[in-house]
Design a protein around this motif. Structure first.
Motif: not given
Length: 561
Positions: A451-467
């Motif tokens: 979830s932290i990786a998602m928050y810092f856009h590591a998995l793309g901008d689209t998934l960032q809000p879903y961390s």
């Protein structure tokens, strides 16, 4: 995780016997400091003499902070009222559902959240990781509340912010050291005034100018058109969910609940729900009020200032009071609120650090070292103007807090009650638990890491809000999967603590039978002691924690084939 505050619930604390000298300074100091507030162990029945509603009322008095107004305002100003209210609702539901089993276990078995975490998937040393997370919660929110107080001092007294930060920090130190009983009285005496100052302006504005409500509901925010947007809702919910760890401070009070009996069953449950997960109902209302006041204040101040509670209440008071009374009352409200909560934050954080260091080093350093360390970190955050990027800090932190709380709540609800792979009654004593339980540690690490990786856009901008969603879902799924994969074998190092009498009585409450610890010579109730490996006697959990050689710790039970 304990506040350690004298909450007004402990009239006999003044007569607690002094710990005798044992020849072990760490054991002496730990016993002396914890006899009054039971910070590192089980809260005995002999100490819990108050009705359920007295405990609940005191617990709810600890959420007087104004950070909710800033959090709500920040979300509302950025994403609009509709998205902000939806975000607040989503977060409140998650916090309530996950907080319920934790509050129940704290009240039923009279232990704090760290002790619950140890036996709910993390292990004796594994829960040190979550203690550090809770300590971080306390200094982040100390910095938040201290910043709000400094804003009030700047507006009311003309103090520069850097000096206000210093004053708000230094003011807490004597209260933490000497003022616990005075603070508990202050909370009781000031609550009616605090409620009047907080609720009065809201009622007045709504009653005298209904147009403010329409303007509030229609506010579109700076990043949208006012319509509901899932990404905006989840980003806002992530910020609100940073408060999920507040349940730890609520449990600090709930652990003093009396035993649950057929006679008090209804009031017992009412008190647990009110003071446990029920805190979020008041928190959500304050967040919504923060949006309302911020939108109202926009007519007079810039958006950045509208998120400051002192500006919000100044604007509201101006509508209903003579000018000479506006600033004094606004400053009084802010200062009272911040002092009440920041003494709790400072003390609670110091105890979280002390708890962790005592387990890892098997030495009791004394909590004052960590009072100063926690306040020092908070002061650095304030001087770095953390308030200006508060939403970003809380959004990041919430991923760790969500993963932890959801992991423990899932272990209780699913692994204990449905799968029955986790022991039903919580265990927290050294020697009875494995050092690390992969169930909670793996689930938490994976959920928070991704979830932290998602928050810092590591998995793309689209998934960032879903961390935040990822943190909750992964923790919820991985916790039972790990329990099944390990067959629950890493929860208990042994099931027999060497004492014949059961730890629970016939009603399922912790037994009140007492035993004398042969190391510190203090009396402890049955759940707080175990047989000593080296002597034909019992030893308390505190002395087990500071046993540097492990000579008193019971050996692991032999593995079954």
């Amino acid at each position: 995780m304990d506040t350690g505050l004298d909450t007004g619930l402990h009239p006999e604390a003044d007569t607690a016997p002094a710990a005798p000298r044992t020849g072990r300074p760490d054991a002496d100091q730990a016993a002396k400091e914890t006899l009054e507030d039971y910070t590192l162990r089980f809260a005995p029945r002999s100490y819990r003499r108050w009705t359920p509603m007295v405990v609940a009322t005191t617990a709810l008095g600890g959420i007087a902070y104004l950070a909710d107004f800033s959090i709500g305002a920040g979300i509302g100003l950025a994403h609009g009222t509709g998205n902000a209210l939806a975000a607040i609702l989503v977060a409140a539901v998650v916090i309530f559902v996950t907080g319920f089993p934790l509050a129940y276990y704290g009240a039923r078995y009279n232990i704090d959240l760290d002790l619950i975490t140890r036996g709910s998937g993390f292990g004796y040393y594994g829960s040190v990781l979550t203690s550090v997370i809770f300590a971080s919660f306390t200094f982040i929110f100390f910095a938040t509340e201290g910043s709000i107080m400094a804003q009030g001092l700047r507006l009311g007294l003309g103090l520069p912010l850097w000096l206000g930060y210093l004053v708000s920090t230094l003011l807490v130190i004597p209260l933490v050291v000497y003022g616990m009983k005075a603070l508990s009285k202050l909370q009781v005496w000031t609550t009616p005034v605090w409620l009047l100052l907080m609720v009065g302006p809201l009622v007045y504005l709504v009653a005298t100018d209904p147009g403010t409500v329409r303007h509030f509901l229609a506010y579109p925010g700076t990043s949208g058109d006012g319509g509901l947007n899932p990404a905006s809702v989840l980003l806002g919910a992530g910020v609100c969910l940073s408060l999920i760890a507040q349940i730890g401070e609520q449990i600090d009070y709930l652990r003093f609940m009396p035993p649950k009996t057929p006679e008090n069953r209804r009031t017992w449950w009412t008190a647990v729900i009110m003071a446990g997960p029920g805190w979020v109902v008041l928190g959500a209302l304050k967040q919504a009020a923060g949006i309302f006041l911020a939108v109202y204040a926009l007519a007079e101040v810039a958006p950045a200032a509208a998120a400051e509670p002192i500006q919000q209440f100044k604007g509201a008071f101006e509508a209903m009071l003579p000018p000479w009374l506006v600033l004094p009352l606004a400053v009084v409200l802010v200062v009272i609120s911040q002092i009440k909560i920041n003494v709790t934050n400072a003390y609670s954080g110091s105890l979280a650090w002390t708890n962790s260091v005592t387990r890892v080093t098997r030495r009791y350093p004394g909590r004052m070292v960590f009072v100063l360390a926690n306040l020092g970190i908070a002061l650095i955050l304030m001087e770095a103007d953390m308030f200006s990027f508060l939403s970003a800090v809380l959004g990041f932190y919430s991923n760790c807090a969500i993963a932890w709380i959801v992991t423990v709540a899932t272990d209780i609800m699913v692994n204990k009650y449905l799968l029955k792979l986790s022991p039903h009654a919580p265990e927290f004593r050294r020697g009875m638990l494995y050092a690390v339980n992969p169930v909670g540690v793996v689930a938490f690490t994976a959920a928070s890491g991704l979830s932290i990786a998602m928050y810092f856009h590591a998995l793309g901008d689209t998934l960032q809000p879903y961390s935040p969603v990822a943190a909750a879902l992964l923790a919820f799924v991985l916790t039972p999967l790990m329990a099944v994969a390990t067959k629950g074998r890493y929860y208990l190092r042994r099931t027999d603590d060497g004492i014949a009498e059961p730890p629970l009585d016939a009603d399922g409450n912790p037994s009140a039978a007492t035993y004398a610890c042969h190391v510190c010579r203090q009396e402890f109730e049955r759940p707080d002691v175990a047989a000593c490996r080296a002597h034909d006697a019992v030893i308390c959990s505190l002395c087990l924690s500071t046993d540097r050689t492990g000579a008193h710790v019971l050996p692991a039970a032999p593995r079954s084939a």
